[in-house]
Every structure is written in structure tokens, then in C-alpha cells.
Motif scaffolding. Sequence first.
Motif, mmCIF file in Angstrom:
data_model
loop_
_atom_site.group_PDB
_atom_site.id
_atom_site.type_symbol
_atom_site.label_atom_id
_atom_site.label_comp_id
_atom_site.label_asym_id
_atom_site.label_seq_id
_atom_site.Cartn_x
_atom_site.Cartn_y
_atom_site.Cartn_z
ATOM 1 N N UNK A 163 -7.870 0.340 12.595
ATOM 2 C CA UNK A 163 -6.709 1.160 12.659
ATOM 3 C C UNK A 163 -6.307 1.469 14.389
ATOM 4 N N UNK A 164 -4.946 1.718 14.584
ATOM 5 C CA UNK A 164 -4.462 2.026 15.781
ATOM 6 C C UNK A 164 -5.254 3.135 16.750
ATOM 7 N N UNK A 165 -5.642 2.952 17.772
ATOM 8 C CA UNK A 165 -6.211 4.138 18.667
ATOM 9 C C UNK A 165 -5.154 4.696 19.574
ATOM 10 N N UNK A 166 -4.892 5.857 19.685
ATOM 11 C CA UNK A 166 -3.894 6.319 20.775
ATOM 12 C C UNK A 166 -2.515 6.032 20.345
ATOM 13 N N UNK A 167 -1.787 5.214 21.370
ATOM 14 C CA UNK A 167 -0.569 4.919 21.136
ATOM 15 C C UNK A 167 -0.273 3.469 20.735
ATOM 16 N N UNK A 168 -1.546 2.777 20.412
ATOM 17 C CA UNK A 168 -1.639 1.555 19.903
ATOM 18 C C UNK A 168 -0.579 1.443 18.541
ATOM 19 N N UNK A 169 -0.086 0.127 18.493
ATOM 20 C CA UNK A 169 0.850 -0.219 17.284
ATOM 21 C C UNK A 169 0.663 -1.574 17.004
ATOM 22 N N UNK A 170 0.418 -1.758 15.587
ATOM 23 C CA UNK A 170 0.245 -2.887 14.992
ATOM 24 C C UNK A 170 1.507 -3.763 14.363
ATOM 25 N N UNK A 171 1.621 -4.984 14.554
ATOM 26 C CA UNK A 171 2.594 -5.620 13.876
ATOM 27 C C UNK A 171 2.086 -7.192 13.525
ATOM 28 N N UNK A 172 2.976 -7.691 12.888
ATOM 29 C CA UNK A 172 2.350 -9.232 12.508
ATOM 30 C C UNK A 172 1.514 -9.811 13.537
ATOM 31 N N UNK A 173 2.365 -9.934 14.807
ATOM 32 C CA UNK A 173 1.986 -10.922 15.777
ATOM 33 C C UNK A 173 0.765 -10.389 16.531
ATOM 34 N N UNK A 174 0.448 -9.150 16.213
ATOM 35 C CA UNK A 174 -0.877 -8.723 16.745
ATOM 36 C C UNK A 174 -2.034 -9.297 15.909
ATOM 37 N N UNK A 175 -2.109 -9.686 15.084
ATOM 38 C CA UNK A 175 -2.999 -10.323 14.126
ATOM 39 C C UNK A 175 -3.663 -11.563 14.707
ATOM 40 N N UNK A 176 -2.818 -12.257 15.416
ATOM 41 C CA UNK A 176 -3.333 -13.563 15.481
ATOM 42 C C UNK A 176 -4.498 -13.356 16.834
ATOM 43 N N UNK A 177 -5.580 -14.059 16.138
ATOM 44 C CA UNK A 177 -6.830 -14.264 16.904
ATOM 45 C C UNK A 177 -7.852 -13.062 16.668
ATOM 46 N N UNK A 178 -7.372 -12.151 15.965
ATOM 47 C CA UNK A 178 -8.048 -10.876 15.807
ATOM 48 C C UNK A 178 -9.149 -11.210 14.547
ATOM 49 N N UNK A 179 -10.151 -10.560 14.777
ATOM 50 C CA UNK A 179 -11.168 -10.626 13.693
ATOM 51 C C UNK A 179 -11.127 -9.582 12.498
ATOM 52 N N UNK A 180 -10.434 -8.734 12.662
ATOM 53 C CA UNK A 180 -10.191 -7.584 11.753
ATOM 54 C C UNK A 180 -8.931 -7.488 10.951
ATOM 55 N N UNK A 181 -8.827 -6.772 10.001
ATOM 56 C CA UNK A 181 -7.677 -6.617 8.995
ATOM 57 C C UNK A 181 -7.161 -5.264 9.864
ATOM 58 N N UNK A 182 -6.048 -5.420 10.270
ATOM 59 C CA UNK A 182 -5.157 -4.459 11.121
ATOM 60 C C UNK A 182 -4.518 -3.638 10.412
ATOM 61 N N UNK A 183 -4.773 -2.318 9.907
ATOM 62 C CA UNK A 183 -4.022 -1.447 9.222
ATOM 63 C C UNK A 183 -3.180 -0.472 10.193
ATOM 64 N N UNK A 184 -1.721 -0.827 10.202
ATOM 65 C CA UNK A 184 -0.833 -0.164 10.913
ATOM 66 C C UNK A 184 -0.312 1.190 10.844
ATOM 67 N N UNK A 185 -0.497 1.413 9.280
ATOM 68 C CA UNK A 185 -0.095 2.880 8.802
ATOM 69 C C UNK A 185 -0.800 2.976 7.482
ATOM 70 N N UNK A 186 -0.954 4.348 7.069
ATOM 71 C CA UNK A 186 -1.368 5.052 5.731
ATOM 72 C C UNK A 186 -0.205 5.987 5.665
ATOM 73 N N UNK A 187 0.331 6.014 4.626
ATOM 74 C CA UNK A 187 1.540 7.182 4.462
ATOM 75 C C UNK A 187 1.532 7.585 3.072
ATOM 76 N N UNK A 188 1.436 8.690 2.639
ATOM 77 C CA UNK A 188 1.658 9.266 1.362
ATOM 78 C C UNK A 188 2.992 8.978 0.866
ATOM 79 N N UNK A 189 2.966 8.849 -0.416
ATOM 80 C CA UNK A 189 4.435 8.607 -1.103
ATOM 81 C C UNK A 189 4.979 10.064 -1.617
ATOM 82 N N UNK A 190 6.151 10.239 -1.130
ATOM 83 C CA UNK A 190 6.626 11.671 -1.630
ATOM 84 C C UNK A 190 6.927 11.876 -2.677
ATOM 85 N N UNK A 191 6.946 10.935 -3.803
ATOM 86 C CA UNK A 191 7.527 11.319 -5.070
ATOM 87 C C UNK A 191 6.348 11.256 -6.261
#
Length: 332
Positions: free
Chosen positions: A267-295
Amino acid sequence: MPHPKRATGYRLGIVNPQTLVGAEIKTILRERSFPFDKVALLATGEGAGTLTEVGDEPAVVAPVSDIELEDLDIVFFCGRGESNREWIARREDDDFIAVDLSQPDGAEGGRLAVAGINLEQVDENDELLVSPHPVAIPIALILRQIGRLSRIEICAATVVQPASTFEQAGIEELAKQTISVLNIQGVPKEVFDRQLAFNLYPATERSEEFIVGQIKTLTDARAQIALLITQGTIFHGHTFSLFVKTEDEIEVADIEASLRANPAIALPEGDQQFGTIDAAGKDEVLVAEVRNDPTIRGGFWVWAVCDNLRRSSALNAVLVAEKVLFGSGVTN
């Protein structure tokens, strides 16, 4: 730990090493200093005779045959399932362990094996190990961690798949289409049946039911899982948008903590952000965001990306091989 056939060490095979996943397996074996005496490069079709390399040494891809297979301890099968099945079926007669990465579907009767989920169950008695579909692995890793907190009732997943799903030819055609569109020219349509550049459309291969079956096997068969795969105008990496509803309401912080507990997920650390291009060459599943559904009570969203050639394919297969040969069982 199975004993190697030769005193000089384990002898590995990669079937269809000219595929993107096959080439990535070679790279990961080198990166991890995988101990082997030999790597045989074999092809089920037109790839035979291709000049390539293993490490820093030149190598020629040979036609797959019983003579080649019976000399090997473990064999990675890449490429199309229909061309691999007859050779995977030779594993008992030729006495080798098969690790099947065939797509879009693989051999039947093997154990689904994913580092970070069930690697501890793999042992030297497994003669056929299946590395699941590249879409199934990241979803199963995420759901497995969430399921530790509360039973998953529903997961609705939308996945954007890259052009590299169609090998190097798909990458090259997307690049040519992009240039053609920018130059207001007609686009080539040899790999894709329409313009993919600057476009999205439903994936033409209907593999969703097969993939959902694998996810349920790896997680919870009781969960209701819906999956839709979209063909994306990206070169590498899967993008996942998951709506998940659990039996109990869970705090986002608890979900994030559970995801972080698995070394296969980041998961992101600090001000780190993940997008599709950030996955290239990475050995982990990058979870960019977890968000409650309001409804919807107990509902939330997970947005993630993953390199479709590494964690979802080649790296998982190599980690499985390390477990069956050396009993190491590491997740990264």
C-alpha cells in the motif's frame, strides 16, 4: 525435497520461452540466483530453432520431446494451453514436476498454488502445480486477507487487461495504432479486431467463469463473485476495481492493516501514489486505495494494480518451484 536426477544439481525446463512470461521466468531465475545445473529452452511450435540466451550464455530453443523432458527435474509450461497439455501429461512417464502457466486455461487435475495464499501446502509429492490465471492471483490475494476479518459475501470485480495479454505482437500493434491515430491514418488490425489505441471495449476472450472458479478455490467457495474483463489501451499491467461486501462492517484501517500483513501486497507510504504504470517491474500487488461505499452497509471498494508478467505469472511460478524443490516457501 526431491532429489535431482543428476548429482550436478537440478535441471529446469521452460516450454515456450519466447513468450513474455517465459522470458520473465528467465529474468527472475537470474535475479533470485536460482540454483540449477541446466535450463533447457523448449518450444511446442514455431519457436524451435530461435537463438536466445540463458543468463549471459547463448542458447537455442529446441523442439519439446520426451528425450528432452526425461532429463529435467521441473518444467515451466508457458503459452497456450492446447499446445502444452499433451506434454504436461507426460510428467509421470518422463518423471518431472510440471508448473503450468498455460493461458487462457491450463491442465486439469493439478494443485492451484499461489505464494501468499497456500504455498505451505505444496510439497515434493505434487507432480502438477498450476499457477492460476494472472487475473485470479491478485484478486485472490486481496480477498484472502479481507476474509480473515469477516466472511466475504459479494465481490464484483472489473479488470482492465493490457495489450501484453496478446504477447509482443499485441504490444507492437498497440504502439503502431497509437502512432497511426495521432497521424490520422488507418490503424492495423491483425492482433485486435478493432482500434484499441485510445479505446476500451469488452475483452474478446470469455475467461471470466474459469477465473472465478480459481478465485473461489483459493478463497471462499461460498462467496458470490462477479467478474468482467475489459480490454485496455495500456501496454503492461492489470488494473482492478473491486466492490466487496462482507458479513460484518469493517473499518478501512483494519482492511489496510490486513492487506499490509501479506508481503505480496503493498500500500502507499506517505505521499506515495499508485497507478497502472507503477506496477511495471514490481513484485507486489499495489493497492492504491481502500474506500467505504457510502450507500451499502458492509460494502467498500479496493482499487489495485499488478504487473501481469511478474507477481501474477512468472514470479509466482518460480516461488512455487522454490517451495517444491527446496521447501523455502517464501512469498517474495
